[in-house]
Design a protein around this motif. Sequence first.
Motif, PDB file in Angstrom:
ATOM      1  N   VAL A 102       0.851  -1.182   0.000  1.00  0.00           N
ATOM      2  CA  VAL A 102       0.000   0.000   0.000  1.00  0.00           C
ATOM      3  C   VAL A 102       0.891   1.237   0.000  1.00  0.00           C
ATOM      4  O   VAL A 102       1.634   1.471   0.958  1.00  0.00           O
ATOM      5  N   TRP A 134      -4.473   0.280   7.300  1.00  0.00           N
ATOM      6  CA  TRP A 134      -5.935   0.380   7.255  1.00  0.00           C
ATOM      7  C   TRP A 134      -6.381   1.651   7.992  1.00  0.00           C
ATOM      8  O   TRP A 134      -7.187   2.425   7.482  1.00  0.00           O
ATOM      9  N   ILE A 157      -8.267  -2.419   2.446  1.00  0.00           N
ATOM     10  CA  ILE A 157      -7.889  -1.023   2.211  1.00  0.00           C
ATOM     11  C   ILE A 157      -9.020  -0.288   1.490  1.00  0.00           C
ATOM     12  O   ILE A 157      -9.343   0.856   1.805  1.00  0.00           O
TER      13      ILE A 157
END
Length: 147
Positions: free
Chosen positions: A40, A57, A114
């Motif tokens: 990410v 997250w 996500i």
Amino acid sequence: METTSHHNFGPAFSGTVGEHIHHRRMMMHMSFYWGHNAVVLFSGWPGTSSAMYFLAWVLVFLLAVLLEWLSRLNIIKPGTNNLAEGLMQTAMYTVRIGLEYVVMLAVMSFNVGIFLAAVLGRAVGFFVFGSRAFKKTPECEDPSRTS
């Protein structure tokens, strides 16, 4: 007799050049998947750690909430010079759009967790800052009351 190749890639290399390149490349998902093994925003982050995935997250969730707040923030006071007002609006727009792109890139990891963090963050942000749930409404005056 042992044959040698004219390409000496060292002890880490075994196989053809194509295999070597294939093993070095990181797998990038092109469809939604569920799991904490994700990449990410930055290469290698959050990695395989569940705690780091949870941190990613939370970061995406908070960025999404922040975006909703920035979308509804009015920091310009009445009577401000038009040029100053335009510059402030442009600065706020630039910050907001930059953060929008960061959240979009996080969602492009194709990780379902996500994606849900971004959507839920926007929903919570809208509920708190955009809906009528927390808006102050003028109290209705009772016509029978006299001052």
